[in-house]
Design a protein around this motif. Structure first.
Motif, PDB file in Angstrom:
ATOM      1  N   GLU A 244       1.080  -1.210  -0.061  1.00 22.56           N
ATOM      2  CA  GLU A 244       0.116   0.072   0.084  1.00 22.56           C
ATOM      3  C   GLU A 244       0.759   1.229   0.009  1.00 22.56           C
ATOM      4  O   GLU A 244       1.822   1.306   0.915  1.00 22.56           O
ATOM      5  CB  GLU A 244      -1.134  -0.037   1.258  1.00 22.56           C
ATOM      6  CG  GLU A 244      -1.477   1.316   1.657  1.00 22.56           C
ATOM      7  CD  GLU A 244      -2.634   1.604   0.453  1.00 22.56           C
ATOM      8  OE1 GLU A 244      -2.281   2.857   0.028  1.00 22.56           O
ATOM      9  OE2 GLU A 244      -3.360   1.150   0.045  1.00 22.56           O
ATOM     10  N   ARG A 246       0.208   4.177   0.590  1.00 24.63           N
ATOM     11  CA  ARG A 246       0.206   4.997   1.891  1.00 24.63           C
ATOM     12  C   ARG A 246       1.200   4.597   3.081  1.00 24.63           C
ATOM     13  O   ARG A 246       1.549   5.233   3.776  1.00 24.63           O
ATOM     14  CB  ARG A 246      -1.399   5.250   2.217  1.00 24.63           C
ATOM     15  CG  ARG A 246      -2.308   6.253   1.486  1.00 24.63           C
ATOM     16  CD  ARG A 246      -3.579   6.464   2.242  1.00 24.63           C
ATOM     17  NE  ARG A 246      -4.223   7.443   1.256  1.00 24.63           N
ATOM     18  CZ  ARG A 246      -5.386   7.030   0.954  1.00 24.63           C
ATOM     19  NH1 ARG A 246      -6.070   6.236   0.974  1.00 24.63           N
ATOM     20  NH2 ARG A 246      -6.063   8.182   0.232  1.00 24.63           N
ATOM     21  N   LYS A 250       4.712   6.165   5.350  1.00 26.57           N
ATOM     22  CA  LYS A 250       4.759   6.360   6.721  1.00 26.57           C
ATOM     23  C   LYS A 250       6.199   6.223   7.141  1.00 26.57           C
ATOM     24  O   LYS A 250       6.476   6.582   8.247  1.00 26.57           O
ATOM     25  CB  LYS A 250       3.782   5.360   7.464  1.00 26.57           C
ATOM     26  CG  LYS A 250       2.328   5.581   7.019  1.00 26.57           C
ATOM     27  CD  LYS A 250       1.915   6.893   7.150  1.00 26.57           C
ATOM     28  CE  LYS A 250       0.451   6.983   6.697  1.00 26.57           C
ATOM     29  NZ  LYS A 250       0.041   8.241   6.383  1.00 26.57           N
ATOM     30  N   ASP A 270       4.613  16.898   4.089  1.00 19.63           N
ATOM     31  CA  ASP A 270       4.107  16.085   2.961  1.00 19.63           C
ATOM     32  C   ASP A 270       4.647  16.491   1.529  1.00 19.63           C
ATOM     33  O   ASP A 270       4.785  17.547   1.352  1.00 19.63           O
ATOM     34  CB  ASP A 270       2.660  15.871   3.157  1.00 19.63           C
ATOM     35  CG  ASP A 270       2.004  14.853   4.265  1.00 19.63           C
ATOM     36  OD1 ASP A 270       2.805  14.545   4.928  1.00 19.63           O
ATOM     37  OD2 ASP A 270       0.789  14.899   4.572  1.00 19.63           O
ATOM     38  N   ARG A 317     -11.921   6.287   3.309  1.00 17.54           N
ATOM     39  CA  ARG A 317     -10.432   6.403   3.327  1.00 17.54           C
ATOM     40  C   ARG A 317      -9.807   5.171   3.759  1.00 17.54           C
ATOM     41  O   ARG A 317      -8.763   4.970   3.673  1.00 17.54           O
ATOM     42  CB  ARG A 317      -9.997   7.493   4.148  1.00 17.54           C
ATOM     43  CG  ARG A 317     -10.285   9.021   3.413  1.00 17.54           C
ATOM     44  CD  ARG A 317      -9.540   9.130   2.229  1.00 17.54           C
ATOM     45  NE  ARG A 317      -9.473  10.344   1.719  1.00 17.54           N
ATOM     46  CZ  ARG A 317     -10.151  10.800   0.557  1.00 17.54           C
ATOM     47  NH1 ARG A 317     -10.704   9.839   0.257  1.00 17.54           N
ATOM     48  NH2 ARG A 317     -10.300  11.912   0.242  1.00 17.54           N
ATOM     49  N   ARG A 379      -4.276   5.041   8.625  1.00 16.64           N
ATOM     50  CA  ARG A 379      -4.541   6.329   8.973  1.00 16.64           C
ATOM     51  C   ARG A 379      -3.846   6.741  10.427  1.00 16.64           C
ATOM     52  O   ARG A 379      -4.326   6.383  11.404  1.00 16.64           O
ATOM     53  CB  ARG A 379      -6.076   6.345   9.122  1.00 16.64           C
ATOM     54  CG  ARG A 379      -6.848   5.802   8.015  1.00 16.64           C
ATOM     55  CD  ARG A 379      -6.430   6.278   6.573  1.00 16.64           C
ATOM     56  NE  ARG A 379      -6.401   7.665   6.684  1.00 16.64           N
ATOM     57  CZ  ARG A 379      -6.284   8.426   5.277  1.00 16.64           C
ATOM     58  NH1 ARG A 379      -5.930   7.701   4.379  1.00 16.64           N
ATOM     59  NH2 ARG A 379      -6.282   9.514   5.422  1.00 16.64           N
ATOM     60  N   HIS A 418      -5.459   8.988  -5.022  1.00 14.96           N
ATOM     61  CA  HIS A 418      -5.156   7.588  -4.562  1.00 14.96           C
ATOM     62  C   HIS A 418      -6.364   6.754  -4.146  1.00 14.96           C
ATOM     63  O   HIS A 418      -7.384   7.338  -3.709  1.00 14.96           O
ATOM     64  CB  HIS A 418      -4.142   7.433  -3.527  1.00 14.96           C
ATOM     65  CG  HIS A 418      -4.161   6.268  -2.749  1.00 14.96           C
ATOM     66  ND1 HIS A 418      -3.540   5.042  -3.549  1.00 14.96           N
ATOM     67  CD2 HIS A 418      -4.717   5.742  -1.850  1.00 14.96           C
ATOM     68  CE1 HIS A 418      -3.629   4.006  -2.721  1.00 14.96           C
ATOM     69  NE2 HIS A 418      -4.324   4.436  -1.802  1.00 14.96           N
TER      70      HIS A 418
END
Length: 468
Positions: A244, A246, A250, A270, A317, A379, A418
């Motif tokens: 993933e 996302r 991280k 970001d 999300r 998240r 995304h």
């Protein structure tokens, strides 16, 4: 002559009547158009006003995936200007005295687990196989601690040798990241000569993003083979740890101290942001002035992680049942909804800007935060407040006003949005049957939890904002 005059008069009267009629018709159309436009404006105004109404019936009008808000947002007509306020920064970067490093007191020595004894896989998971007991023990503070913190041996996130050599000199870091080609680097502005010499500006990218950047902007190479876009040094990660994007993002964001271990201080922004404040002024304002070691902004809309979880589900999300499961675990472990009596102004941060001194305590916090993101949903705003809750007063950090946060940068849109199929899943069965489970992250959601959560109910959420 008289008859011609009479006939001409009648004919003239008819022509005048036609002109009057035509003018009347034009005015009728114009008035109708104006009335219709006013009606539409009033309807939109009522619709938008109802979003912030305290009357449940009215607020419900815009809370169910409002098509009006979605359409207006797509043309940027409903978005309010960012609430910016002046930041009380020092006047001159050259006048700032860099203080001595903060001494390590509670946790004096921190090390990391790099091999799980039970794991015989030659390509282990990046976050390891943290057991529930290890997770619980990691929140018990001692002078010497050893915890999971990503970067398990042979698990990926490899850098080129030329980049490893370059970052060894980086004591002050401005870091950012782009994964899966969602952005291109945005050049910081208002950077003093002193900060240009003092800071390393490190943009972490994957191979897909590097290829995208090379096709859409100018990448220069130095004599050692390092890649540059303006002030940014591109640091390419190979063998990405997660499926993933996302989650991959991280790694440099939360584990900045692991990726750049020589850093004393770091500012994360970001990839879609353009920094517009000198980084030395940022460190002085948010860390040194108040003797903090960690700073992050208050979320614009939400204070409680349960409210944030509700918004994530509404905005699709991440998979709703998995968000609920994480929230049930946290609630079972004593994480109460935010209230004004808490010592924190919010349990939910605006996580796109993180300002840190890399002490053992702030490094431990980052490790524990990453472990939660690795175990559960990507998240990270859901787990930040939980880790703060578990550590109590041990971490001295500053949550600053959201309006100051908006004054640190200019926000640019992603090159594309995304989306992954798991974000739309409504049930656990749907995730399992359709093979939507992530293979490298979020595995704590599929590992039997050491307590019965079948009867657990989440605290009720009052939607205080139509965010999303």
């Amino acid at each position: 002559m008289a008859r011609r005059s009479k006939g001409g008069g009648a004919e003239g009267d008819g022509m005048r009547m036609q002109v009057v009629w035509r003018k009347g018709a034009v005015w009728l159309v114009l008035v109708s158009a104006i009335a219709w436009a006013l009606l539409v404006i009033l309807a939109l105004a009522f619709h938008l006003w109802s979003c912030n109404s305290d009357v449940p019936f009215l607020s419900a009008l815009c809370k169910k995936d409002s098509k009006v808000l979605y359409a207006l947002d797509s043309i940027r007509s409903s978005s309010k200007p960012l609430h910016r306020c002046p930041i009380p920064v020092a006047d001159d970067p050259d006048s700032i005295t860099i203080p001595k490093r903060t001494p390590n007191t509670i946790v004096k020595r921190l090390s990391y687990i790099t091999v799980d004894k039970q794991d015989k896989d030659p390509s282990p998971l990046f976050g390891g196989h943290q057991s529930w007991k290890q997770r619980e023990d990691s929140f018990k503070l001692n002078a010497t601690m050893k915890v999971h913190c990503g970067f398990m041996k042979n698990s990926g996130a490899d850098m080129d040798d030329v980049d490893v050599k370059y970052i060894q000199k980086c004591k002050f870091v401005v870091a950012s990241g782009i994964f899966d080609g969602y952005d291109i680097p945005h050049q910081p502005s208002n950077i003093s000569i002193r900060s240009q010499k003092l800071f390393c500006f490190l943009m972490v990218v994957d191979e897909v993003s590097l290829d995208f950047i090379e096709k859409n902007t100018t990448v220069k190479f130095d004599k050692a083979g390092g890649k540059w876009v303006g002030i940014w040094r591109l640091i390419t990660l190979h063998r990405l740890p997660f499926d993933e994007p996302r989650r991959n993002g991280k790694v440099p964001k939360i584990l900045t101290h692991r990726l750049f271990p020589q850093a004393w201080y770091s500012i994360w922004i970001d990839g879609k942001m353009e920094l517009i404040v000198d980084p030395l002024l940022i460190l002085e304002r948010y860390l040194w002035r108040g003797k903090y070691t960690f700073a992050v902004a208050v979320h614009k809309h939400h204070r409680s992680i349960y409210e944030e979880g509700d918004a994530i589900k509404r905005r699709k999300r991440y998979a709703r049942p998995l968000v609920d499961l994480q929230m049930k675990m946290y609630y079972h472990e004593g994480m109460e909804p935010w209230n004004p009596k808490k010592r924190m102004p919010s349990d939910v941060p605006e996580g796109a800007v993180l300002i840190r001194e890399h002490t053992t305590m702030s490094d431990l916090f980052s490790c524990l935060w990453f472990n939660e993101v690795n175990l559960f949903t990507p998240r990270d705003q859901l787990s930040f407040g939980y880790v703060v809750y578990r550590l109590g007063d041990a971490l001295k950090f500053f949550m600053f006003p959201n309006c100051e946060y908006n004054s640190l940068f200019i926000l640019h849109r992603h090159t594309r949005e995304h989306s992954s199929k798991v974000e739309w899943a409504k049930t656990i069965d749907e995730i399992v049957k359709k093979g939507l489970k992530e293979s490298k992250g979020g595995l704590g959601l599929w590992t039997p939890y050491p307590a019965d959560l079948s009867s657990a109910e989440l605290p009720s959420v009052k939607r205080t904002s139509p965010a999303g």
